[in-house]
Design a protein around this motif. Structure first.
Motif, PDB file in Angstrom:
ATOM      1  N   CYS A  75      76.277 -16.819  59.992  1.00 55.51           N
ATOM      2  CA  CYS A  75      75.206 -15.857  59.751  1.00 55.51           C
ATOM      3  C   CYS A  75      74.753 -15.889  58.296  1.00 55.51           C
ATOM      4  CB  CYS A  75      75.663 -14.448  60.127  1.00 55.51           C
ATOM      5  SG  CYS A  75      75.910 -14.187  61.902  1.00 55.51           S
ATOM      6  N   CYS A  76      75.715 -15.985  57.382  1.00 52.69           N
ATOM      7  CA  CYS A  76      75.383 -15.982  55.956  1.00 52.69           C
ATOM      8  C   CYS A  76      74.726 -17.296  55.527  1.00 52.69           C
ATOM      9  CB  CYS A  76      76.639 -15.724  55.126  1.00 52.69           C
ATOM     10  SG  CYS A  76      77.264 -14.032  55.270  1.00 52.69           S
ATOM     11  N   LEU A  77      75.139 -18.405  56.124  1.00 50.19           N
ATOM     12  CA  LEU A  77      74.478 -19.674  55.819  1.00 50.19           C
ATOM     13  C   LEU A  77      73.006 -19.629  56.219  1.00 50.19           C
ATOM     14  CD1 LEU A  77      77.219 -22.234  56.957  1.00 50.19           C
ATOM     15  CD2 LEU A  77      76.402 -21.893  54.622  1.00 50.19           C
ATOM     16  N   LEU A  78      72.732 -19.086  57.394  1.00 48.39           N
ATOM     17  CA  LEU A  78      71.343 -18.964  57.839  1.00 48.39           C
ATOM     18  C   LEU A  78      70.579 -17.962  56.978  1.00 48.39           C
ATOM     19  CD1 LEU A  78      69.189 -19.766  59.893  1.00 48.39           C
ATOM     20  CD2 LEU A  78      70.016 -17.925  61.382  1.00 48.39           C
ATOM     21  N   ARG A 123      92.734 -10.025  54.349  1.00 48.33           N
ATOM     22  CA  ARG A 123      92.442 -10.940  53.246  1.00 48.33           C
ATOM     23  C   ARG A 123      90.966 -10.909  52.863  1.00 48.33           C
ATOM     24  NH1 ARG A 123      94.902 -15.348  55.013  1.00 48.33           N
ATOM     25  NH2 ARG A 123      96.824 -14.767  53.918  1.00 48.33           N
ATOM     26  N   ALA A 124      90.073 -10.888  53.856  1.00 44.22           N
ATOM     27  CA  ALA A 124      88.637 -10.864  53.551  1.00 44.22           C
ATOM     28  C   ALA A 124      88.229  -9.537  52.920  1.00 44.22           C
ATOM     29  CB  ALA A 124      87.822 -11.126  54.815  1.00 44.22           C
ATOM     30  N   LYS A 125      88.794  -8.440  53.418  1.00 45.91           N
ATOM     31  CA  LYS A 125      88.498  -7.133  52.809  1.00 45.91           C
ATOM     32  C   LYS A 125      88.933  -7.113  51.354  1.00 45.91           C
ATOM     33  CE  LYS A 125      89.011  -4.222  56.959  1.00 45.91           C
ATOM     34  NZ  LYS A 125      89.574  -5.188  57.913  1.00 45.91           N
ATOM     35  N   ILE A 163      80.651  -5.578  52.131  1.00 49.40           N
ATOM     36  CA  ILE A 163      80.232  -5.466  53.534  1.00 49.40           C
ATOM     37  C   ILE A 163      80.719  -6.650  54.356  1.00 49.40           C
ATOM     38  CG2 ILE A 163      78.230  -5.421  55.084  1.00 49.40           C
ATOM     39  CD1 ILE A 163      76.722  -3.881  52.955  1.00 49.40           C
ATOM     40  N   TYR A 164      80.454  -7.858  53.879  1.00 48.82           N
ATOM     41  CA  TYR A 164      80.825  -9.032  54.668  1.00 48.82           C
ATOM     42  C   TYR A 164      82.333  -9.272  54.665  1.00 48.82           C
ATOM     43  CZ  TYR A 164      75.923 -10.284  55.220  1.00 48.82           C
ATOM     44  OH  TYR A 164      74.600 -10.285  55.560  1.00 48.82           O
ATOM     45  N   GLY A 165      83.017  -8.771  53.645  1.00 47.22           N
ATOM     46  CA  GLY A 165      84.485  -8.852  53.679  1.00 47.22           C
ATOM     47  C   GLY A 165      85.052  -8.062  54.845  1.00 47.22           C
ATOM     48  N   HIS A 166      84.512  -6.870  55.035  1.00 42.35           N
ATOM     49  CA  HIS A 166      84.943  -6.045  56.169  1.00 42.35           C
ATOM     50  C   HIS A 166      84.562  -6.703  57.496  1.00 42.35           C
ATOM     51  CE1 HIS A 166      85.745  -2.457  58.565  1.00 42.35           C
ATOM     52  NE2 HIS A 166      84.534  -2.591  59.099  1.00 42.35           N
ATOM     53  N   SER A 192      70.135 -13.223  49.042  1.00 40.84           N
ATOM     54  CA  SER A 192      70.850 -14.476  48.756  1.00 40.84           C
ATOM     55  C   SER A 192      72.212 -14.189  48.126  1.00 40.84           C
ATOM     56  CB  SER A 192      70.021 -15.358  47.814  1.00 40.84           C
ATOM     57  OG  SER A 192      68.821 -15.772  48.431  1.00 40.84           O
ATOM     58  N   GLY A 193      72.261 -13.218  47.221  1.00 42.90           N
ATOM     59  CA  GLY A 193      73.533 -12.849  46.605  1.00 42.90           C
ATOM     60  C   GLY A 193      74.517 -12.278  47.608  1.00 42.90           C
ATOM     61  N   CYS A 194      74.011 -11.465  48.536  1.00 48.01           N
ATOM     62  CA  CYS A 194      74.883 -10.895  49.575  1.00 48.01           C
ATOM     63  C   CYS A 194      75.563 -11.986  50.381  1.00 48.01           C
ATOM     64  CB  CYS A 194      74.065  -9.997  50.510  1.00 48.01           C
ATOM     65  SG  CYS A 194      73.559  -8.424  49.801  1.00 48.01           S
ATOM     66  N   SER A 195      74.800 -13.006  50.752  1.00 48.30           N
ATOM     67  CA  SER A 195      75.357 -14.062  51.594  1.00 48.30           C
ATOM     68  C   SER A 195      76.179 -15.073  50.791  1.00 48.30           C
ATOM     69  CB  SER A 195      74.229 -14.788  52.335  1.00 48.30           C
ATOM     70  OG  SER A 195      73.236 -15.221  51.435  1.00 48.30           O
ATOM     71  N   ALA A 196      75.846 -15.267  49.505  1.00 49.24           N
ATOM     72  CA  ALA A 196      76.533 -16.286  48.702  1.00 49.24           C
ATOM     73  C   ALA A 196      78.023 -15.991  48.568  1.00 49.24           C
ATOM     74  CB  ALA A 196      75.886 -16.382  47.323  1.00 49.24           C
ATOM     75  N   VAL A 197      78.360 -14.732  48.283  1.00 51.40           N
ATOM     76  CA  VAL A 197      79.774 -14.401  48.097  1.00 51.40           C
ATOM     77  C   VAL A 197      80.548 -14.546  49.398  1.00 51.40           C
ATOM     78  CG1 VAL A 197      79.406 -11.922  48.502  1.00 51.40           C
ATOM     79  CG2 VAL A 197      81.344 -12.686  47.127  1.00 51.40           C
ATOM     80  N   ALA A 198      79.926 -14.244  50.546  1.00 54.74           N
ATOM     81  CA  ALA A 198      80.600 -14.394  51.830  1.00 54.74           C
ATOM     82  C   ALA A 198      80.806 -15.862  52.176  1.00 54.74           C
ATOM     83  CB  ALA A 198      79.801 -13.706  52.930  1.00 54.74           C
TER      84      ALA A 198
END
Length: 499
Positions: free
Chosen positions: A178-181, A412-414, A162-165, A206-212
């Motif tokens: 956003c992910c840091l917060l 690249r992020a995707k 999701i965050y890659g897109h 936390s896992g969702c934001s960690a990879v981003a």
């Protein structure tokens, strides 16, 4: 790829890049602690059943006479096959006759036992508390223990996609902040979770934001760095991950209560969120996504910080359109995940990179299983562990460098998000390969060994990217051979002229 000319103008590795790295590396160090946190917070200490005559504070010494703790333990808890106190059963009634056996051990199967109906007593010498001791995930409930780490990894799987897109669509800096917060809030709240269900929900976020955070921080560094320095910078990032692992061990030694440790590795992300306002968005991404005005603004800011006073005169819209004409034309098109597989060269690179990431997991499982197999050979275990860590670290560093240099800025992020999904699928499938041992005992080991070998050979099919600019568009990837020839001719011309 023409963006490299602007990097030469504003400075490809100057004060700005150093400041960007200083702001980013601490968060990468702590994010490793978040990823590996369950290695300590879900540790299983030694435990036994709660026994009335041993653990009831209201029982006085007169009730049990002058009997020692070891004696009371012997008549209350049966011994297992290793002559150690059972972890999940106790005698239905105190077995006083065991006091008169003078060191002999009777057949325990003839004595009545029961499960730990009154709970457990845990050894707090190593950890004062863990999730296991908090919610009694032992014996019949021990299957709940892996759930916490599985939920976090599932969050990384979903977050990577999701965050890659979103990073390719809305920018690296915005999604990173956003992910840091998000990680700061979810991680801090997890330290106060009243139930395991709430804890797992917070760890998922936390896992969702960690990879981003890992992906976007890395891209904000490499997309501002000149080609000749990318390998060094990415190696520095890999060393930061290793430092994070060592830091987690030290923190777990100091903070042995799981809620405190969870809080210590989460609160710093509030600071990282505030300091991220000084990060500079990738001008490369801004230009590629049809925001040339904002890209020029960021380039001028970088030129000023690097002390390149003459560069601002050449940083204008006219020069941008001349140098990056093809990129600006491509910027009019929107991309999706399916664009990763639409063209032959990019599809080939993506598939090969994904196979390598699956194969890395099988290599880790192979080394880890051999490590536990030789439990009585300490020297062999330490040697195998050292080889494993060295090989995995070297491979991860090489893959991260190659990954960034093979894929275009536009997707690249995707691609990083989909690669995360591929590696997580590999992590899920790798242990399941052991079930093939019912058909042939050596079959899992053959697969574990052959996959990394095949991956190493397939890497040779990828093009060499050393000292080449990062590709910006999919067309750059398809025209790679032609571009490489032009770069070599340009370098040769510059060397001859200088001579």
């Amino acid at each position: 790829m023409a963006f490299e000319e602007f990097l030469d103008e504003v400075g490809g590795l100057g004060k700005f890049q150093i400041l960007q790295i200083v702001l980013i590396l601490p968060s990468l160090m702590i994010i490793v602690c978040q990823i590996l946190l369950e290695n300590f917070t879900v540790a299983v200490p030694h435990h036994r059943c709660w026994v009335h005559i041993l653990d009831n504070a209201t029982v006085s010494d007169n009730d049990t006479g002058l009997l020692s703790h070891d004696v009371l333990l012997r008549i209350s808890i049966p011994l297992d096959s290793n002559l150690k106190p059972e972890k999940c059963h106790r005698f239905l009634h105190p077995q006083w006759q065991l006091l008169h056996l003078n060191g002999t051990f009777p057949n325990m199967t003839d004595l009545d036992t029961e499960p730990c109906v009154d709970g457990w007593v845990y050894d707090h010498s190593l950890f004062s508390s863990t999730i296991v001791t908090e919610w009694d995930f032992v014996c019949d409930h021990q299957s709940q223990k892996p759930v916490a780490q599985f939920i976090f990894m599932a969050g990384m799987l979903v977050g990577g996609f999701i965050y890659g897109h979103l990073s390719d669509r809305f920018g690296r800096k915005l999604i990173l902040r956003c992910c840091l917060l998000q990680l700061a809030i979810s991680g801090t709240c997890a330290a106060f979770a009243p139930t395991f269900l709430i804890y797992c929900s917070l760890r998922f976020w936390s896992g969702c934001s960690a990879v981003a955070i890992v992906t976007n921080n890395s891209m904000l560094i490499i997309e501002w760095t000149r080609s000749q320095s990318k390998a060094v910078i990415l190696t520095l990032i890999a060393c930061t991950f290793s430092m994070g692992q060592m830091m987690l061990g030290g923190l777990a030694f100091v903070f042995r209560e799981w809620r405190t440790l969870q809080l210590v590795v989460s609160v710093p992300f509030f600071v990282f969120f505030l300091s991220s306002r000084w990060l500079v968005e990738s001008a490369r991404w801004l230009i590629i996504t049809n925001k040339p005005d904002e890209g020029l603004k960021e380039l001028k800011k970088v030129a000023h910080r690097n002390g390149m006073k003459n560069a601002e005169a050449t940083l204008n819209m006219e020069g941008l359109r001349v140098i990056m004409q093809e990129e600006l034309e491509t910027a009019q098109m929107k991309t999706t995940v399916f664009d990763l597989f639409r063209t032959p060269n990019l599809r080939k690179r993506i598939c090969l990179l994904f196979f390598v990431s699956h194969s890395m997991i099988t290599a880790t499982v192979q080394f880890s299983t051999i490590y536990f197999k030789y439990t009585e050979m300490q020297t062999v275990r330490v040697t195998l562990a050292s080889v494993e860590i060295g090989c995995v670290a070297a491979s991860n560093t090489s893959i991260s460098v190659h990954f960034a240099e093979l894929l275009p800025t536009l997707v690249r992020a995707k691609a990083s998000g989909v690669d995360t999904m591929a590696s997580r699928c590999g992590a899920t499938l790798a242990p399941l390969l052991m079930t093939l041992a019912v058909y042939l005992p050596a079959l899992p080991w053959i697969i574990y060994g052959v996959c990394p070998i095949i991956a190493g050979l397939l890497v040779l099919l990828q093009p060499e990217t050393r000292h080449l600019p990062l590709p910006d568009t999919i067309q750059d990837v398809e025209d790679k051979k032609q571009f490489s020839r032009k770069v070599n001719e340009k370098d040769f011309f510059m060397k001859v002229t200088k001579f």
